[in-house]
Scaffold this active site. Structure first.
Site, short mmCIF file in Angstrom:
data_model
loop_
_atom_site.label_atom_id
_atom_site.label_comp_id
_atom_site.label_asym_id
_atom_site.label_seq_id
_atom_site.Cartn_x
_atom_site.Cartn_y
_atom_site.Cartn_z
CG HIS B 270 -7.92 0.53 -3.25
ND1 HIS B 270 -6.73 0.20 -3.87
CD2 HIS B 270 -7.64 0.54 -1.92
CE1 HIS B 270 -5.79 0.03 -2.96
NE2 HIS B 270 -6.32 0.23 -1.76
CG HIS B 272 -12.63 3.09 0.82
ND1 HIS B 272 -12.91 2.51 -0.41
CD2 HIS B 272 -13.68 3.89 1.10
CE1 HIS B 272 -14.06 2.97 -0.85
NE2 HIS B 272 -14.56 3.80 0.05
#
Lengths: 332, 332
Positions: B270, B272
């Site tokens: 995800h 980041h």
């Protein structure tokens, strides 16, 4: 050789600096295991007054402190000791724990150990001179943004002004085998794509865990990454390929265990390539200063002028003359 | 918090892996500041029996220990805490010193500090599974070369197969403020360019020297660098700009003191961004894994498909399933 080492490789990692000591006398005294002068010295440090923290590392749990003992300037170096396997049983049995957080199968604590299992290595320099203080002082770094125009108007003129002091005669000595000839791992005499590969002076060559070699190219007019264009691809590819081959042959370390990169800014303005062992936290291998040779090659294949047109970022120490120029130009 | 920290992110090449865990439970308990269950937990660790040291670092004063608490498998992570400037006076006044060596102006000691000034951060995973033990065990790393075709044929299928175990529900907990809401430094709710900025769990927030924050983007379908194209430039520029602003406001640290980068491969898929202090040798900031956000933005501005077409290099641990796939495909 230490001088050359200092020249060869500076800055970037601030910690790098921490290790550099002015002059360290050899041990000629070992006592006090069971007391001895303990009480006397206990008093000495208990009156220590801190003036400032010269530098520290949260990761390494070390701190360099400047202050006074009586009327004398002193530097105190505190470093926590590594955790020892042979004291684990006593540590677990004898410590106090304070719960900080519990979450499912995870919990975290602050552990207070019996003092004798958790000592701090303490070095005192007293009386310390101005030179000691300066040596131990951290030089802060600043990340600088250099556009291609900044390079032309700030960095290049600065490099050229410094050319006398920056000219790396020790590099020529190596290329001409006037120095360190016995250390050469690979020698490619071709004037266009040739280079000399040899151990960096930081590496004691006692174990490959911290393997560190440098390839110095034979072409003398390539100052740095900024000078590279697609015409240098044969040179870069030769260094990459032959360098890896030579390291495999000599040290039995395959390419998959190597980190191969250039620095920008480099420590000296004669093109050279770093070969370090993957997994070894080599000073200067951080993303803010290192450029993987494989990326450099790809970038030049895609865009012959990549490094001439690119905005590049790099750290400079507070006392670096180039940083002052960037500041004067309003670029920081 | 240390536990989760250990999971989220640890050190550069090899240590790095120590921390990476697929699933991260949310924090649901914070207590014990002044005791609470202290005594209960004190007993638990006092009966800990060590089976083996999984890994350690003398430089970082950290150790990962495998053993048993009662009949349960457990992993205990011990890490000495950084030396704190604000406790120096008490440390010098309250410690016992044992002289080890004296020589001219230099002397060295073993210092025994009051336990509350010299704590050890302790994280317990109990009951630990085979998987935990394996995760914390030191593993060699290998540098992998991933072409865009390798990504499509090896890496992407692997990520998708793992998606169940890799899905980062703790990330959603943060984005939805179901966990760690009190820690958020900046919250931008925009579904396209928004993100949440919060301290990484590795950072104890007691000093900015080792500042480490993570920006987690709100868009949920960007797995990694490989998914980025020029359409994501507004998102990346927003994270870069607002993240730096928020850190300046909260911690008084200007952009010139920050290293802002992405990992490839990341620990969780995800998107980041890492914000760490320049000069802090943060785990995972090495050139073999980190990509400066400023470079990522420039690359996408020049070539919208840069990261879809590029050959990328990154380290993988010996026990990483993805490494096995690369080997099976004859790519190592």
């Amino acid at each position: 050789m230490a001088t050359v080492a200092a020249k060869r490789e500076i800055s970037s990692a601030e910690n790098d600096e921490l290790s550099r000591e002015p002059k360290r006398p050899k041990a000629d005294d070992k006592n006090g295991e069971e007391g001895g002068n303990e009480s006397e010295w206990e008093n000495v440090l208990s009156t220590f007054t801190t003036s400032s923290v010269l530098s520290d590392s949260a990761r390494e749990k070390i701190m360099f402190v400047h202050g006074k003992i009586a009327d004398h300037d002193a530097v105190v170096v505190l470093e926590k000791t590594p955790i020892r396997e042979d004291s684990l049983a006593e540590l677990f049995r004898g410590s106090k724990l304070r719960l900080e957080l519990r979450n499912d199968i995870y919990s975290s604590y602050r552990l207070q150990a019996p003092p004798h299992l958790n000592e701090i290595k303490t070095t005192v320099v007293c009386p310390a001179t101005e030179k000691h203080v300066k040596k131990y002082k951290r030089q802060e770094s600043f990340l600088v943004e250099e556009t291609s125009e900044d390079y032309r108007s700030i960095t290049l003129p600065y490099i050229q002004e410094q050319s006398l002091s920056l000219q790396a005669s020790w590099v020529y000595n190596i290329l001409e085998k006037k120095a360190e000839a016995d250390k050469i791992v690979h020698d490619d005499a071709d004037p266009e794509v040739g280079f000399v590969l040899l151990p960096d002076l930081k590496w004691d060559q006692k174990q490959v865990d911290d393997l560190y070699l440098i390839a110095i190219v034979r072409q003398k007019d390539i100052k740095s990454l900024r000078d590279l264009s697609s015409e240098h691809l044969p040179l870069l590819q030769n260094v990459f390929l032959r360098g890896k081959e030579a390291i495999l042959q000599r040290y039995n370390l395959p390419a998959s265990k190597l980190r191969v990169y250039l620095h920008y800014q480099p420590s000296y303005y004669h093109l050279h390539v770093h070969f370090t062992k993957l997994g070894y936290d080599a000073p200067g291998c951080g993303v803010e200063r290192a450029h993987l040779l494989s990326d450099v090659i790809q970038n030049l294949q895609t865009d012959p002028q990549f490094y001439k047109s690119r905005t590049l970022h790099f750290p400079l120490r507070a006392d670096d003359g180039l940083l002052r120029r960037f500041k004067e130009a309003g670029r920081l």
